[in-house]
Scaffold this active site. Structure first.
Site, PDB file in Angstrom:
ATOM      1  CB  CYS A  65      -0.921  -0.001   1.218  1.00  9.77           C
ATOM      2  SG  CYS A  65      -2.086   1.387   1.229  1.00  9.77           S
ATOM      3  CB  CYS A  69      -2.803   4.353   7.473  1.00  9.29           C
ATOM      4  SG  CYS A  69      -3.749   5.041   6.095  1.00  9.29           S
ATOM      5  CB  CYS A  72      -2.122   0.091   8.105  1.00  5.52           C
ATOM      6  SG  CYS A  72      -2.665  -1.193   6.956  1.00  5.52           S
ATOM      7  CB  CYS A 109     -15.907  -7.731   4.473  1.00  5.43           C
ATOM      8  SG  CYS A 109     -17.311  -7.615   5.607  1.00  5.43           S
ATOM      9  CB  CYS A 142     -19.371  -5.285   2.784  1.00  6.12           C
ATOM     10  SG  CYS A 142     -18.752  -3.663   3.308  1.00  6.12           S
ATOM     11  CB  CYS A 202     -19.827  -0.666   6.624  1.00 11.56           C
ATOM     12  SG  CYS A 202     -18.835  -1.484   7.887  1.00 11.56           S
ATOM     13  NE  ARG A 272     -19.558  -6.015  10.876  1.00 15.86           N
ATOM     14  CZ  ARG A 272     -19.627  -5.301   9.743  1.00 15.86           C
ATOM     15  NH1 ARG A 272     -18.545  -4.769   9.219  1.00 15.86           N
ATOM     16  NH2 ARG A 272     -20.788  -5.111   9.162  1.00 15.86           N
TER      17      ARG A 272
END
Length: 401
Positions: A65, A69, A72, A109, A142, A202, A272
């Site tokens: 990626c 962030c 992560c 997901c 999702c 979500c 959740r």
């Protein structure tokens, strides 16, 4: 306790608590913990009974990626020894999804690392959604692909996607301490694009990044204002090789208070219990089922979760039941398009997180509020709780479902 009686009454009316009431939940003592859980449990049962929705993650593309962030394990510069692979083929992703559905998952997901999808990526994910729906017509799908460009949400909806996930993660005031490659406003915009396209939104948070109680209340109030149908609450998994590796700020008791506060602020949405529950709640996971109505089954994106069989046994032993495919998750008033109600005015709303030595802004806010940093865990004693995923999608080993 008058506070809890007031919060239960407001939750049953879908009325927004005050910020002071939400902060007071986080400030309750361990001696009051079971009372807090019992009170929030009344609200949870009012809107969701004793049902627990199961969700299953399929990591379509792991690592690599370009975003920074800080929480992560897939971030730019991460040295965490996670699985790294490019896009799964639609048939591979469909096979992985089938394992989760067979284990009882109602929603699959589909997640991919990266800033956001290209149009070619949307085509690829659309084919994956179609392949999953061909095998399991009733399963909810999702997508979680990062920041969306104009028209991409509509294309995913046309392909059969039911929902789109994009978390706010933390408060707007501290977001700049977490990432520099995109903004809090970018995240809000993506959630709104998903909603405008007719996808169920979500959006949730990550707790345990060194934030203050005020930050937690801020982000949950912002989520209430944004009005997603589901709010995943993640507890930071401090991966070695990320800036947050030493951030062990959570106890099981604090996790339960955070979940209770979220339920009081968002009484009728799907709350959740997401990443990090095994690491931070540990043997107290069953108590969380009195607060949430949804969990992930099996493993996460880059870390291993509790065995799927153990998840199902935990739900049954705690006196709850797995929500069936033919059951509508949300209460009727939400399924019909009605959002939050009540006299309170929510705060205006505007997948990354480091406050490795609390940032000056967060520390000042904590001091001003008279808060003490929560008692943490000894990092050296807890690193063994973080297990990197080595099975399932992207490997030749059977998934955990």
């Amino acid at each position: 306790m008058d506070l809890l009686n007031t919060l239960v009454e407001k939750g049953l009316r879908r009325e927004l608590p005050t910020r002071e009431e939400a902060l007071a939940v986080l400030a309750t003592s361990d001696d009051d913990l079971l009372e807090v859980v019992a009170a929030a449990g009344k609200v949870r049962r009012q809107w969701f009974g004793r049902r627990v929705k199961l969700n299953y993650l399929v990591n379509l593309k792991s690592g690599l990626c370009p975003e920074d962030c800080s929480y992560c394990s897939q971030r730019l510069g991460s040295t965490a020894e996670i699985l790294k692979y490019t896009w799964l083929k639609p048939e591979e992703a469909s096979k992985a999804a089938a394992a989760g559905v067979a284990g009882g998952a109602k929603r699959v997901c589909l997640v991919a690392s990266g800033r956001g999808p290209t149009d070619r990526d949307v085509d690829r994910v659309s084919r994956t959604i179609e392949a999953i729906k061909e095998q399991n017509e009733d399963v909810e799908v999702c997508a979680c692909l990062g920041l969306l460009s104009n028209g991409q949400a509509e294309r995913l909806r046309a392909a059969g996607a039911d929902a789109y996930n994009h978390n706010l993660n933390t408060s707007e005031g501290t977001y700049g301490d977490i990432t520099t490659t995109h903004t809090y406003a970018d995240r809000v915009d993506t959630v709104r694009q998903a909603q405008s396209a007719g996808l169920s939104a979500c959006s949730g948070l990550i707790a345990g990044m060194g934030e203050s109680d005020a930050d937690l209340v801020d982000v949950v109030f912002s989520l209430r204002a944004l009005d997603p149908d589901s709010v995943p609450v993640n507890f930071l998994i401090p991966f070695e090789g990320t800036p947050l590796a030493k951030e062990w700020n959570l106890t099981p008791q604090r996790c339960l208070r955070i979940l209770a506060m979220t339920r009081f602020v968002c009484p009728d949405v799907e709350v959740r219990l997401a990443g990090g529950r095994e690491v931070h709640l540990r043997s107290m996971q069953p108590l969380a089922l009195h607060l949430v109505n949804s969990i992930f089954l099996g493993d996460y994106l880059t870390s291993e979760g509790q065995e799927g069989k153990a998840d199902l046994e935990m739900i049954a032993d705690a006196g709850f039941e797995v929500e069936g495919a033919g059951t509508t998750t949300l209460p009727e008033h939400r399924a019909g398009g009605c959002g939050p109600c009540g006299d309170g005015e929510p705060a205006a709303a505007g997948a990354c997180a480091h406050l490795s030595d609390r940032t000056p802004a967060a520390a000042a806010a904590t001091a001003a509020a008279g808060e003490e940093p929560p008692a943490g865990n000894d990092p050296a004693a807890r690193r063994d709780l973080v297990a990197v995923r080595r099975r399932g999608a992207g490997t030749d080993l059977a998934p955990n479902a």
